[in-house]
Enzyme design. Structure first.
Site, PDB file in Angstrom:
ATOM      1  N   ARG A 108       0.849  -1.192   0.000  1.00  0.00           N
ATOM      2  CA  ARG A 108       0.000   0.000   0.000  1.00  0.00           C
ATOM      3  C   ARG A 108       0.882   1.239   0.000  1.00  0.00           C
ATOM      4  O   ARG A 108       1.933   1.263   0.660  1.00  0.00           O
ATOM      5  CB  ARG A 108      -0.850  -0.033   1.268  1.00  0.00           C
ATOM      6  N   THR A 382      -9.326   0.681  -9.681  1.00  0.00           N
ATOM      7  CA  THR A 382      -8.340  -0.174  -9.070  1.00  0.00           C
ATOM      8  C   THR A 382      -8.371  -1.357 -10.011  1.00  0.00           C
ATOM      9  O   THR A 382      -9.199  -1.400 -10.911  1.00  0.00           O
ATOM     10  CB  THR A 382      -8.857  -0.468  -7.639  1.00  0.00           C
ATOM     11  N   ASP A 424      -7.726   8.468   0.282  1.00  0.00           N
ATOM     12  CA  ASP A 424      -8.281   7.342   1.043  1.00  0.00           C
ATOM     13  C   ASP A 424      -8.114   7.530   2.554  1.00  0.00           C
ATOM     14  O   ASP A 424      -8.667   6.777   3.345  1.00  0.00           O
ATOM     15  CB  ASP A 424      -7.650   6.010   0.611  1.00  0.00           C
ATOM     16  N   GLY A 475     -13.418   0.746  -5.254  1.00  0.00           N
ATOM     17  CA  GLY A 475     -13.453   1.612  -4.072  1.00  0.00           C
ATOM     18  C   GLY A 475     -14.133   0.896  -2.920  1.00  0.00           C
ATOM     19  O   GLY A 475     -13.912  -0.292  -2.682  1.00  0.00           O
TER      20      GLY A 475
HETATM   21  N1  GLY Z   1      -8.219   3.246  -3.568  1.00  0.00           N
HETATM   22  C1  GLY Z   1      -9.206   2.256  -3.320  1.00  0.00           C
HETATM   23  C2  GLY Z   1      -8.880   1.429  -2.105  1.00  0.00           C
HETATM   24  O1  GLY Z   1      -7.726   1.205  -1.797  1.00  0.00           O
HETATM   25  O2  GLY Z   1      -9.757   1.024  -1.425  1.00  0.00           O
END
Ligand code: GLY
Length: 569
Positions: A108, A382, A424, A475
């Site tokens: 991440r 994503t 986020d 998302g």
């Molecule tokens: N950017 C979407 C997620 O990581 O949930």
């Protein structure tokens, strides 16, 4: 083993152009087709783009394992699917190895060292979402390349062989699909606005289906990674180009941030469902690692099967379960390396049973009344890919730039898009992000902290053997789509293609709205409205990819909602 390939729903959408095979791969980037389903026995790859899936299968055929194929597929997606495939973003990998070991790799993005809690608030404390969602101030330190090298530890083939197809695709180009042409055209203004060096994605007169997209600068970046490993991204020329881009565009990522970035191997979340199933998924900073077990446990003792697929009773139950879990997400979830998150309690049988007391089988819940549980003391672009190999290794990877084309900023001279993942975080606790999700203090911004995610790459075992590999973009709808897909297959005995393509619904506590896709049955909608639900039709929910392994047969399915393609042999 007997070789058996059954291809269904193959859609040829590209017109033949001069044929030029990629040197190493024998894949034709100028003529390819979408294949929605494949049944095979050796190995399969399903991803958001036909060329990327073909690259993955080629690697399997060369003797690579699931990790090798996943790495090559991910890298190819960074070229052929610029809207979400990436090297400037981040993601999660969940794998179940043939030897029984479960693996979770967290790559991440994280907040830059100079980030701070209030960085997106103006002098009056108002949120400036233009800054958290666009341009390089919205960019978290990218994790994808570190993630790929963390994965490669489990692979068999040299990294340089895995990255070469991506280099060839970037260098020689590929023809773009109708979908890619459309989205590139939609973002022309953003590309011009958020770049001081005009990127290859800008095209005078606009893009059309069958145009060839060549990405020379991206190819050079990939070559630096091939030749220097992760340092080819986090240090040296690529790092200089990233930091120069930051200087031009008021971003804050430094050389130090890049050099210090590490992917982290975490303990996978593993839980049982009923007697036969074990689900392996991603821990925090994926909210899926808390919400998926919560939701599955909440339905475990309910007669869901008898309700029937997409019956009023089933949708009602599943919606309330989603509401309850997302209320907890908003309050408690964040990067547990920075904040205390009561994961054990939130996923315990006792807590889940207590929460289900709020469920009324006859009436819609109300998010004003349903707050998070009390305990002592996460454009949806994503992308997801699954691989299964002939050794029995399963790998499920979700990776993201956050919004479509991320921050819309391409690193000048390096040719890749940067994410806008900082959105986020809860940029102001209680204020919704671009997905309308509300977060709390637990997900407030702090230097070097990872922002909460919804990405839920998962593997389901049946009687301890690989059964399903599943995941999706979308998302905050990611976790609910993974939940619904697993439930549809396990509880409603649906085929993977029906489970993937059936209309999805989504509730995330706030806003107190049940979102449904346009083909969600009208009679069920009307009945749910009578029960008190506010229902809103929305665009497609996710692009779910599934591989099902059963009786020695591999069935790979790509979602109808995109160019998603299943390949295998
Ligand atoms: N950017 C979407 C997620 O990581 O949930």
């Amino acid at each position: 083993m007997i070789k058996k390939i059954t291809a269904c729903s193959t859609i040829f959408f590209l017109v033949a152009a001069p044929v030029l095979m990629l040197a190493q791969t024998a894949i034709n980037p100028y003529k390819y087709s979408v294949r929605k389903k494949i049944e095979c026995t050796h190995g399969a790859v399903v991803s958001a783009h036909p060329l990327a899936s073909q690259v993955g299968v080629q690697i399997l055929k060369k003797g690579g394992n699931a990790f090798d194929a996943a790495i090559a597929t991910q890298l190819a997606l960074a070229v052929v699917y610029p809207g979400a495939g990436n090297i400037g973003g981040g993601g999660f990998t969940v794998a179940h190895l043939a030897n029984g070991k479960n693996i979770a790799i967290d790559f991440r993005e994280k907040a830059p060292g100079n980030a701070n809690r209030d960085m997106y608030l103006d002098a009056n404390g108002n949120v400036q979402t233009n800054l958290s969602q666009n341009g390089t101030l919205s960019t978290g330190v990218p994790g994808t390349i570190a993630g790929l090298f963390a994965e490669s530890k489990y692979g068999k083939l040299p990294f340089k062989e895995l990255i070469q197809p991506a280099i060839d695709l970037a260098e020689k180009g590929y023809v773009i699909s109708e979908r890619e042409a459309r989205t590139l055209n939609e973002y022309q203004k953003d590309f011009m606005k958020y770049n001081s060096v005009t990127p290859v994605f800008v095209k005078k007169g606009g893009w059309k289906t069958g145009d060839t997209l060549v990405q020379k600068e991206l190819a050079k970046t990939l070559i630096r990674i091939r030749d220097n490993g992760a340092k080819g991204f986090y240090e040296g020329e690529t790092a200089d180009l990233i930091v120069n881009e930051m200087k031009r565009s008021k971003g804050i990522i430094t050389h130090e941030d890049l050099k210090n970035y590490q992917a982290i191997e975490r303990d996978a979340v593993v839980f049982n469902y009923k007697r036969d199933y074990t689900i392996v998924t991603m821990p925090l900073p994926s909210s899926g690692g808390v919400l998926l077990p919560q939701m599955m446990k909440m339905i475990e003792n309910q007669p869901l099967k008898s309700f029937g697929f997409e019956s009023v009773k089933a949708v009602h139950l599943m919606t309330e379960v989603e509401r309850l879990s997302y209320a907890d997400r908003a309050k408690y979830l964040g990067d547990k390396d920075f904040v205390k998150v009561p994961v054990k309690t939130l996923t315990s049988d006792e807590y889940v049973a207590e929460r289900m007391k709020l469920y009324n089988p006859d009436k819609a819940g109300n998010s004003k009344d349903i707050q998070s549980g009390i305990i002592q003391k996460e454009s949806e672009e994503t992308t997801h890919l699954n691989v299964y190999d002939n050794e029995g290794n399963c790998i499920s990877i979700t990776t993201t730039l956050n919004g479509e084309y991320g921050s819309a900023t391409v690193v000048g001279g390096a040719g890749f898009l940067l994410n806008n993942e900082m959105d986020d975080f809860s940029i102001k606790p209680g204020v919704p992000n671009m997905y309308g999700a509300v977060g709390g203090e637990a997900n407030a911004i702090a230097a070097n902290k990872r922002m909460l995610s919804s990405m839920t790459p998962s593997v389901v075992l049946k009687n301890e053997k690989p059964y399903l590999i599943v995941g999706t973009p979308g998302g905050t709808t990611i976790t609910t789509s993974v939940f619904q897909t697993i439930v549809d297959i396990i509880e409603f005995d649906m085929s993977p293609e029906d489970a993937v393509n059936a209309p999805k619904f989504h509730h995330q506590w706030l806003p107190d709205i049940l979102f449904v896709e346009k083909d969600f049955p009208m009679n069920v909608r009307e009945e749910l409205q009578k029960m008190g639900y506010q229902i809103k039709q929305r665009e497609a929910i996710g692009r779910t990819e599934v591989i099902k392994i059963s009786d020695g047969k591999i069935i790979a399915v790509g979602d109808k909602r995109g160019d998603d393609t299943a390949e295998g042999f």
